[in-house]
Scaffold this active site. Structure first.
Site, short mmCIF file in Angstrom:
data_model
loop_
_atom_site.label_atom_id
_atom_site.label_comp_id
_atom_site.label_asym_id
_atom_site.label_seq_id
_atom_site.Cartn_x
_atom_site.Cartn_y
_atom_site.Cartn_z
N PRO A 23 10.98 -3.74 -5.30
CA PRO A 23 10.07 -2.73 -5.82
C PRO A 23 9.38 -1.97 -4.68
O PRO A 23 9.01 -2.58 -3.68
CB PRO A 23 9.05 -3.55 -6.61
N HIS A 54 0.27 -6.41 -9.29
CA HIS A 54 1.21 -6.70 -10.36
C HIS A 54 1.29 -5.51 -11.31
O HIS A 54 0.30 -4.87 -11.59
CB HIS A 54 0.80 -7.97 -11.09
N PHE A 55 2.50 -5.24 -11.78
CA PHE A 55 2.66 -4.00 -12.54
C PHE A 55 3.84 -4.07 -13.49
O PHE A 55 4.64 -4.99 -13.46
CB PHE A 55 2.87 -2.83 -11.57
N LEU A 56 3.92 -3.02 -14.24
CA LEU A 56 5.03 -2.78 -15.14
C LEU A 56 5.42 -1.33 -14.92
O LEU A 56 4.56 -0.46 -14.99
CB LEU A 56 4.49 -3.00 -16.57
N ASN A 113 8.46 -15.88 -4.11
CA ASN A 113 7.72 -16.93 -3.41
C ASN A 113 8.18 -18.29 -3.92
O ASN A 113 7.72 -18.75 -4.95
CB ASN A 113 6.21 -16.80 -3.70
N SER A 166 6.20 0.71 -3.49
CA SER A 166 4.79 0.73 -3.85
C SER A 166 4.65 1.67 -5.05
O SER A 166 5.59 2.37 -5.41
CB SER A 166 3.95 1.21 -2.67
N HIS A 194 11.47 -8.11 0.19
CA HIS A 194 11.03 -8.21 -1.21
C HIS A 194 10.21 -7.01 -1.67
O HIS A 194 9.87 -6.90 -2.83
CB HIS A 194 10.23 -9.47 -1.43
N GLY A 197 5.70 -3.94 1.54
CA GLY A 197 4.87 -4.61 2.54
C GLY A 197 3.65 -3.77 2.90
O GLY A 197 3.77 -2.60 3.25
N SER A 217 12.06 2.43 -6.08
CA SER A 217 12.40 1.02 -5.96
C SER A 217 13.92 0.96 -5.77
O SER A 217 14.62 1.94 -6.05
CB SER A 217 12.00 0.26 -7.22
#
Lengths: 472, 135
Positions: free
Chosen positions: A369, A202-204, A321, A371, A395, A398, A376
């Site tokens: 997004p 999880h990120f910003l 999800n 990695s 999404h 992966g 992105s």
């Protein structure tokens, strides 16, 4: 053995023929390059999903597919409402793990020389990390309101404006969310965590619009080249995880589990337990919507210290999800079905009433997004996606590499240097995350997006380049 | 005796071997903790008592490990060491020492314990288990 069974339909599509107990065939959106990295077991998962009762048309694997729990990540399936089932394994543990994109009134030049300072201050402004609480302290009753109202609760409390909710799936509030379907244990885990980013993947991100592929659609979404945008990726935290765990147990007790895969434990959609899970899932989804609304507010407040006229509007907020009741055409007739998207994005084309009015003419924004440190993408949903993938596309990048392997292949210093070479400032909670989330652990995002575009299930609109990343 | 991490693309998988069931469970907690906090040392400032039930060893292990995720999220408690562990039939009693999580900086969020390929077995006096954590 599943890989050998695949039948190539086009440069971007494969069919997994219907064999054994499969009720429908599998349909995979992959190129030859992407197929190389797809694990045999994740193909098996596509086949297992196809064995579930009430599944319609096909079991889908998207271009970012990899091994998940029950369903593959990047897995989609639709079920007949009368005869079908709902499975927590088709939604995932991180219910409504999702992405929000904000467009700002800044240009790339405005950040120059201040990247590190801004990254650092955002890291402090938005609580992150494991188990860490947000800035709020809620009681059970207040949490109940969050679970019912989602992002709209946050707006009512003064975190952002009503217009924010217009650009969120479900307007930031999933219906039929009854807090009594969520266990006290799940509530206790969620209560201290509202308004926090979490950790792991999880990120910003602060990014700039690097390239526009479709001027017309980009204009409708309000994106311009050189503009600074912000991406928030987080989910329902411990509350959602506990909801998944709780209902996996309850369904196993009530219905046992399929002999072909314990992870695909499920309940009939029409059953009391199935309905209760859907309600608890909606609560968790609303928690995630509220979470991102709070984080958005703190970003706005924080950025005003640097840019007094700072503005950040919500471009869109999408679910990764989730399970949703939607209308799709089955055997030439439109009917309501339950679509489970696990690590997948809704990708509706123009005209769907679920899409915000101002975007309805072009289709839904799809946010993919990359990695950490890689590009992105913003895509746009299509009619073709509605025809062939139940209105869904990929999404994210992966994973291809396990976290254990990531540590074997790379040290922290190497991961840090790699980010520096990419020109990305990273503010992180701990060293482990930086190594594990390195781009070398992920599929090539360009290829994932190209396949979505070429297959026609999500069209490229804009490419976003990261400038600074805050990871929990 | 020991635990080791196995390869898993998206999640974390580990295997534990031990001569007693209590030590097996205790080592599984060590593996879970290492996943969460890496090699950071946690002080022994507080203590928690809890009991869990499970109709078989898998369910008992699942519920046991999940309790640590609950303690972390709901009570901001990070385990350092299992002080005592008693397993009798379908019941497990545990006393664990640790500290407030907010005093430490660590990043790996374990979302859930899963039944993915989980087993607990005994063969010739050795207990073995495998667990996949959703991270």
């Amino acid at each position: 053995m599943y890989k050998e069974m695949l039948r190539k339909i086009s440069e971007t599509e494969y069919e997994l023929p219907k064999v054994g107990k499969m009720n429908v065939p599998g349909r995979l959106f992959l190129s030859e390059e992407l197929l190389k990295d797809v694990e045999e077991n994740s193909l098996k998962q596509v086949a297992n999903v196809a064995m579930l009762p009430g599944i319609l048309k096909c079991s889908i694997g998207l271009s970012d597919m990899h091994l998940g729990y029950g369903f593959p990540i990047g897995g989609v399936a639709a079920f007949d409402v009368e005869t079908g089932i709902i499975s927590p394994g088709g939604v995932g543990y991180d219910i409504n793990c999702s992405v929000r994109l904000l467009k700002t009134n800044l240009k790339i030049g405005d950040l120059k020389g201040r990247e590190r300072e801004i990254a650092h201050s955002l890291f402090r402004a938005v609580p992150s990390g494991v188990g860490r609480g947000g800035k709020l302290s809620l009681n059970n009753k207040e949490l109940g309101e969050v679970l019912i109202k989602g992002a709209q609760w946050a707006v009512e409390k003064g975190y952002g404006g009503k217009e924010d909710c217009l650009h969120i799936e479900e307007n930031g509030k999933m219906k039929n969310a009854n807090p009594s379907s969520v266990s006290q244990r799940a509530k206790s885990r969620g209560m201290p965590q509202l308004g926090s980013l979490g950790a792991g993947n999880h990120f910003l991100d602060i990014l700039t619009v690097d390239e526009i592929f479709d001027e017309g659609v980009a204009k409708v979404f309000g994106l311009k080249k050189g503009q600074v945008v912000i991406m928030i990726h987080c989910g329902s935290r411990g509350l959602g995880h506990q909801v998944a765990s709780d209902y996996i147990k309850l369904m196993e007790e009530e219905y046992g589990y399929p002999d072909f895969d314990r992870e695909l434990v499920n309940a009939p959609i029409k059953s009391e337990l199935g309905q209760k899970y859907l309600s608890a899932m909606a609560c968790a989804a609303n928690f995630a919507f509220a979470n991102k609304q709070l984080i958005t507010h703190w970003i706005r407040e924080n950025m005003k210290h640097y840019f007094p006229n700072f503005k950040a509007e919500v471009v869109y907020d999408i679910c990764h999800n989730i399970a949703k009741f939607e209308k799709h055409v089955i055997d030439g007739k439109e009917k309501e079905v339950l679509v489970m998207r696990k690590g997948a994005t809704r990708s509706f084309g123009p005209g769907r009433e679920e899409i915000s009015e101002d975007y309805r003419g072009v289709g839904q924004p799809v946010l993919i997004p990359g990695s950490m440190g890689t590009a992105s993408y913003v895509l746009c949903g299509t009619k073709k996606a509605e025809e062939i993938s139940f209105g869904s596309t990929a999404h994210g990048a992966g994973r291809v590499k396990s976290r254990t392997q990531a540590h074997k292949d790379m040290t922290f210093d190497e991961a840090k240097k790699d980010m520096e070479q990419r020109g990305v400032f990273v503010e992180f909670g701990g060293k482990k995350g930086l190594v594990e989330e390195s781009p070398f652990s992920y599929k090539n995002i360009e290829e994932v997006v190209r396949v979505s575009h070429e297959a026609g299930i999500g069209k490229r609109v804009a490419k976003l380049k990261p400038v600074l990343v805050v990871i929990g | 005796m020991s635990y080791k991490f196995l390869n898993h693309t998206a999640d974390v998988k580990f295997k534990v071997e031990s001569s007693t069931i209590e030590e097996l469970f205790s080592l599984a907690v060590d593996a879970l903790n290492e996943t969460i906090r890496g090699d950071i040392k946690i002080l022994e400032q507080g203590e928690k008592n809890f009991e869990v039930k499970g109709k078989d060893l898998e369910e008992l292990l699942y519920n046991f490990l999940e309790e640590f995720l609950f303690l972390l999220d709901a009570e901001d408690f990070l385990a350092s060491r299992i002080k005592s562990l008693e397993i009798k039939d379908d019941n497990l009693k545990c006393v664990v020492v640790g500290d407030k999580a907010e005093n430490y900086k660590f990043t790996n969020d374990v979302k859930a314990v899963t039944y993915n390929g989980m087993f607990v077995r005994e063969k010739d006096g050795t207990f073995v288990c495998e667990v996949v954590l959703d991270v």
